[in-house]
Motif scaffolding. Structure first.
Motif, PDB file in Angstrom:
ATOM      1  N   LEU A  83       8.755  40.914  96.711  1.00 18.04           N
ATOM      2  CA  LEU A  83       8.772  40.812  98.165  1.00 18.04           C
ATOM      3  C   LEU A  83       7.402  40.398  98.704  1.00 18.04           C
ATOM      4  CD1 LEU A  83      10.929  43.919  99.183  1.00 18.04           C
ATOM      5  CD2 LEU A  83      11.579  41.502  99.299  1.00 18.04           C
ATOM      6  N   ALA A  84       6.354  41.031  98.191  1.00 16.04           N
ATOM      7  CA  ALA A  84       5.000  40.708  98.651  1.00 16.04           C
ATOM      8  C   ALA A  84       4.643  39.261  98.311  1.00 16.04           C
ATOM      9  CB  ALA A  84       3.997  41.668  98.024  1.00 16.04           C
ATOM     10  N   TYR A  85       4.983  38.854  97.106  1.00 13.89           N
ATOM     11  CA  TYR A  85       4.666  37.491  96.692  1.00 13.89           C
ATOM     12  C   TYR A  85       5.454  36.472  97.515  1.00 13.89           C
ATOM     13  CZ  TYR A  85       4.399  33.213  94.021  1.00 13.89           C
ATOM     14  OH  TYR A  85       4.216  31.890  93.662  1.00 13.89           O
TER      15      TYR A  85
ATOM     16  N   VAL B 169      -4.837  30.792  89.487  1.00 15.13           N
ATOM     17  CA  VAL B 169      -5.506  31.719  88.566  1.00 15.13           C
ATOM     18  C   VAL B 169      -5.831  33.037  89.245  1.00 15.13           C
ATOM     19  CG1 VAL B 169      -7.654  32.115  87.298  1.00 15.13           C
ATOM     20  CG2 VAL B 169      -6.442  29.966  87.027  1.00 15.13           C
ATOM     21  N   SER B 170      -6.290  32.974  90.496  1.00 11.10           N
ATOM     22  CA  SER B 170      -6.708  34.187  91.206  1.00 11.10           C
ATOM     23  C   SER B 170      -5.566  34.867  91.947  1.00 11.10           C
ATOM     24  CB  SER B 170      -7.830  33.848  92.192  1.00 11.10           C
ATOM     25  OG  SER B 170      -7.381  32.890  93.132  1.00 11.10           O
ATOM     26  N   PHE B 171      -4.501  34.114  92.275  1.00 11.63           N
ATOM     27  CA  PHE B 171      -3.444  34.623  93.145  1.00 11.63           C
ATOM     28  C   PHE B 171      -2.277  35.216  92.358  1.00 11.63           C
ATOM     29  CE2 PHE B 171       0.274  33.797  95.983  1.00 11.63           C
ATOM     30  CZ  PHE B 171      -0.108  34.604  97.040  1.00 11.63           C
ATOM     31  N   LEU B 172      -1.781  34.492  91.368  1.00 11.45           N
ATOM     32  CA  LEU B 172      -0.562  34.926  90.670  1.00 11.45           C
ATOM     33  C   LEU B 172      -0.713  36.260  89.940  1.00 11.45           C
ATOM     34  CD1 LEU B 172       0.806  31.538  89.217  1.00 11.45           C
ATOM     35  CD2 LEU B 172       1.373  32.685  91.373  1.00 11.45           C
ATOM     36  N   PRO B 173      -1.820  36.506  89.221  1.00 11.44           N
ATOM     37  CA  PRO B 173      -1.909  37.779  88.471  1.00 11.44           C
ATOM     38  C   PRO B 173      -1.798  39.026  89.343  1.00 11.44           C
ATOM     39  CG  PRO B 173      -3.564  36.231  87.689  1.00 11.44           C
ATOM     40  CD  PRO B 173      -2.967  35.626  88.932  1.00 11.44           C
ATOM     41  N   GLN B 174      -2.118  38.905  90.624  1.00 11.74           N
ATOM     42  CA  GLN B 174      -2.052  40.077  91.504  1.00 11.74           C
ATOM     43  C   GLN B 174      -0.623  40.583  91.687  1.00 11.74           C
ATOM     44  OE1 GLN B 174      -4.359  39.677  95.188  1.00 11.74           O
ATOM     45  NE2 GLN B 174      -5.229  37.796  94.377  1.00 11.74           N
ATOM     46  N   PHE B 175       0.370  39.724  91.434  1.00  8.96           N
ATOM     47  CA  PHE B 175       1.764  40.076  91.685  1.00  8.96           C
ATOM     48  C   PHE B 175       2.564  40.277  90.400  1.00  8.96           C
ATOM     49  CE2 PHE B 175       0.173  37.734  95.321  1.00  8.96           C
ATOM     50  CZ  PHE B 175       0.543  38.549  96.367  1.00  8.96           C
ATOM     51  N   ILE B 176       1.875  40.383  89.275  1.00  8.05           N
ATOM     52  CA  ILE B 176       2.541  40.663  88.003  1.00  8.05           C
ATOM     53  C   ILE B 176       2.501  42.169  87.750  1.00  8.05           C
ATOM     54  CG2 ILE B 176       2.523  40.269  85.518  1.00  8.05           C
ATOM     55  CD1 ILE B 176       1.230  37.572  86.033  1.00  8.05           C
ATOM     56  N   PRO B 177       3.650  42.841  87.737  1.00  4.46           N
ATOM     57  CA  PRO B 177       3.666  44.309  87.541  1.00  4.46           C
ATOM     58  C   PRO B 177       3.097  44.698  86.182  1.00  4.46           C
ATOM     59  CG  PRO B 177       5.796  43.508  88.351  1.00  4.46           C
ATOM     60  CD  PRO B 177       5.003  42.298  87.946  1.00  4.46           C
ATOM     61  N   MET B 178       2.500  45.854  86.135  1.00  2.30           N
ATOM     62  CA  MET B 178       1.934  46.376  84.890  1.00  2.30           C
ATOM     63  C   MET B 178       3.022  46.512  83.830  1.00  2.30           C
ATOM     64  SD  MET B 178      -1.344  46.901  85.147  1.00  2.30           S
ATOM     65  CE  MET B 178      -1.647  48.118  83.865  1.00  2.30           C
ATOM     66  N   GLY B 179       2.670  46.103  82.615  1.00  2.00           N
ATOM     67  CA  GLY B 179       3.593  46.254  81.496  1.00  2.00           C
ATOM     68  C   GLY B 179       4.590  45.132  81.335  1.00  2.00           C
ATOM     69  N   HIS B 180       4.565  44.113  82.209  1.00  2.37           N
ATOM     70  CA  HIS B 180       5.504  43.003  82.120  1.00  2.37           C
ATOM     71  C   HIS B 180       4.832  41.780  81.493  1.00  2.37           C
ATOM     72  CE1 HIS B 180       8.966  44.582  84.526  1.00  2.37           C
ATOM     73  NE2 HIS B 180       8.017  45.422  84.934  1.00  2.37           N
ATOM     74  N   ASN B 181       5.645  40.940  80.875  1.00  2.00           N
ATOM     75  CA  ASN B 181       5.137  39.751  80.196  1.00  2.00           C
ATOM     76  C   ASN B 181       4.485  38.802  81.204  1.00  2.00           C
ATOM     77  OD1 ASN B 181       5.068  37.047  79.013  1.00  2.00           O
ATOM     78  ND2 ASN B 181       6.222  37.943  77.338  1.00  2.00           N
TER      79      ASN B 181
ATOM     80  N   LEU C 260       7.093  33.448  89.219  1.00  5.28           N
ATOM     81  CA  LEU C 260       6.408  33.344  90.507  1.00  5.28           C
ATOM     82  C   LEU C 260       6.243  31.881  90.937  1.00  5.28           C
ATOM     83  CD1 LEU C 260       3.664  36.103  90.076  1.00  5.28           C
ATOM     84  CD2 LEU C 260       5.850  36.277  91.295  1.00  5.28           C
ATOM     85  N   VAL C 261       5.907  31.022  89.984  1.00  5.41           N
ATOM     86  CA  VAL C 261       5.786  29.601  90.303  1.00  5.41           C
ATOM     87  C   VAL C 261       7.144  29.040  90.746  1.00  5.41           C
ATOM     88  CG1 VAL C 261       5.294  27.311  89.371  1.00  5.41           C
ATOM     89  CG2 VAL C 261       3.808  29.225  88.797  1.00  5.41           C
ATOM     90  N   SER C 262       8.218  29.484  90.084  1.00  3.70           N
ATOM     91  CA  SER C 262       9.562  29.021  90.446  1.00  3.70           C
ATOM     92  C   SER C 262       9.907  29.419  91.879  1.00  3.70           C
ATOM     93  CB  SER C 262      10.603  29.592  89.479  1.00  3.70           C
ATOM     94  OG  SER C 262      10.382  29.126  88.160  1.00  3.70           O
ATOM     95  N   ILE C 263       9.529  30.649  92.263  1.00  9.00           N
ATOM     96  CA  ILE C 263       9.763  31.079  93.642  1.00  9.00           C
ATOM     97  C   ILE C 263       8.988  30.191  94.615  1.00  9.00           C
ATOM     98  CG2 ILE C 263       9.362  32.960  95.291  1.00  9.00           C
ATOM     99  CD1 ILE C 263       9.866  34.909  92.987  1.00  9.00           C
ATOM    100  N   HIS C 264       7.742  29.905  94.275  1.00  7.18           N
ATOM    101  CA  HIS C 264       6.925  29.034  95.113  1.00  7.18           C
ATOM    102  C   HIS C 264       7.547  27.649  95.236  1.00  7.18           C
ATOM    103  CE1 HIS C 264       2.770  27.003  95.886  1.00  7.18           C
ATOM    104  NE2 HIS C 264       3.444  27.189  97.004  1.00  7.18           N
ATOM    105  N   VAL C 265       8.079  27.131  94.131  1.00  2.01           N
ATOM    106  CA  VAL C 265       8.702  25.807  94.136  1.00  2.01           C
ATOM    107  C   VAL C 265       9.971  25.798  94.990  1.00  2.01           C
ATOM    108  CG1 VAL C 265       9.980  24.182  92.677  1.00  2.01           C
ATOM    109  CG2 VAL C 265       7.722  24.995  91.968  1.00  2.01           C
ATOM    110  N   VAL C 266      10.784  26.847  94.885  1.00  2.00           N
ATOM    111  CA  VAL C 266      12.003  26.931  95.707  1.00  2.00           C
ATOM    112  C   VAL C 266      11.638  26.949  97.191  1.00  2.00           C
ATOM    113  CG1 VAL C 266      13.942  28.415  96.355  1.00  2.00           C
ATOM    114  CG2 VAL C 266      13.430  28.020  93.941  1.00  2.00           C
ATOM    115  N   LEU C 267      10.643  27.756  97.545  1.00  2.00           N
ATOM    116  CA  LEU C 267      10.197  27.811  98.938  1.00  2.00           C
ATOM    117  C   LEU C 267       9.647  26.459  99.391  1.00  2.00           C
ATOM    118  CD1 LEU C 267       8.395  31.281  98.868  1.00  2.00           C
ATOM    119  CD2 LEU C 267      10.568  30.756 100.003  1.00  2.00           C
ATOM    120  N   GLY C 268       8.888  25.816  98.511  1.00  2.00           N
ATOM    121  CA  GLY C 268       8.338  24.503  98.840  1.00  2.00           C
ATOM    122  C   GLY C 268       9.419  23.459  99.029  1.00  2.00           C
ATOM    123  N   THR C 269      10.461  23.521  98.206  1.00  2.00           N
ATOM    124  CA  THR C 269      11.568  22.572  98.329  1.00  2.00           C
ATOM    125  C   THR C 269      12.307  22.771  99.645  1.00  2.00           C
ATOM    126  OG1 THR C 269      11.850  22.503  95.918  1.00  2.00           O
ATOM    127  CG2 THR C 269      13.705  21.747  97.265  1.00  2.00           C
ATOM    128  N   LEU C 270      12.561  24.012 100.004  1.00  2.00           N
ATOM    129  CA  LEU C 270      13.237  24.299 101.278  1.00  2.00           C
ATOM    130  C   LEU C 270      12.410  23.803 102.455  1.00  2.00           C
ATOM    131  CD1 LEU C 270      14.585  27.908 100.567  1.00  2.00           C
ATOM    132  CD2 LEU C 270      15.899  25.774 100.642  1.00  2.00           C
TER     133      LEU C 270
END
Length: 205
Positions: A8-10, A131-143, A151-161
């Motif tokens: 949601l935050a991202y 590099v500075s933005f995406l890591p802030q939204f990766i939950p601890m313990g996740h790949n 996250l990039v895919s979400i950004h691309v979907v928003l950009g396409t819309l």
């Protein structure tokens, strides 16, 4: 931060980033109004492809070179600035022939796809931002690799819309904006903006 909170935050942050006027918005609007919606959409696809390229570089650690290597950043920023200047002079010098027919050949559409890719990939600010933005939204313990691409895919979907919104909006006033005199001024304004973006990129550190 939970998975839901991260997404949601991202999504909110990426939405604000997407609709903020900048190089991509100027490129798509100018292309849609002067050369047609298909070319504008190809440019948008190129920009999105550039986002995935940067996402892959971030996921595998290559983009971090821009944050730690002044030489790498300098080389890429000057390449990007030169490319933006080339686009600007192309718009300012090329005779305006607005495309009223949307059924143009795919070869010329492909040129705008490549321009969209290069405009994104040759901008080191995009890489440093990812590099500075995406890591802030990766939950601890996740790949981190999987989450970076998500996250990039979400950004691309928003950009396409957003791109589709701009293209559809330009269609409503296409009969005015595609007049040769108006199109020439759009080229001049957009070309001037690109020169400004190029100067700002060259002056960045």
């Amino acid at each position: 931060m939970t998975v839901t909170d991260s997404l949601l935050a991202y999504s909110l942050a990426a939405s604000l980033l997407t609709i903020t006027p900048g190089l991509d918005t100027a490129l798509i609007l100018r292309t849609a109004t002067v050369e047609g919606s298909r070319k504008a959409f190809m440019a948008a696809l190129g920009i999105n492809t550039g986002c995935f390229i940067w996402g892959a570089m971030v996921a595998f650690g290559l983009a971090a070179l821009l944050a730690v290597s002044e030489l790498a950043y300098m080389l890429l920023k000057w390449a990007g600035a030169v490319y933006l200047c080339w686009l600007a002079f192309h718009m300012l010098r090329t005779p305006v022939t607005p495309q009223l027919n949307e059924g143009e050949g795919t070869a010329r559409h492909g040129n705008w796809f490549i321009r969209g890719v290069l405009g994104n990939v040759l901008n080191p600010k995009v890489g440093v931002f990812y590099v500075s933005f995406l890591p802030q939204f990766i939950p601890m313990g996740h790949n981190p690799v999987e989450w970076t691409f998500l996250l990039v895919s979400i950004h691309v979907v928003l950009g396409t819309l957003w791109s589709l919104t701009l293209i559809n909006a330009s269609r409503r006033v296409a009969h005015i904006l595609k007049k040769p005199a108006v199109a020439r001024w759009l080229n001049r304004i957009t070309g001037g903006l690109f020169l400004l973006f190029a100067a700002r990129l060259a002056a960045s550190s």
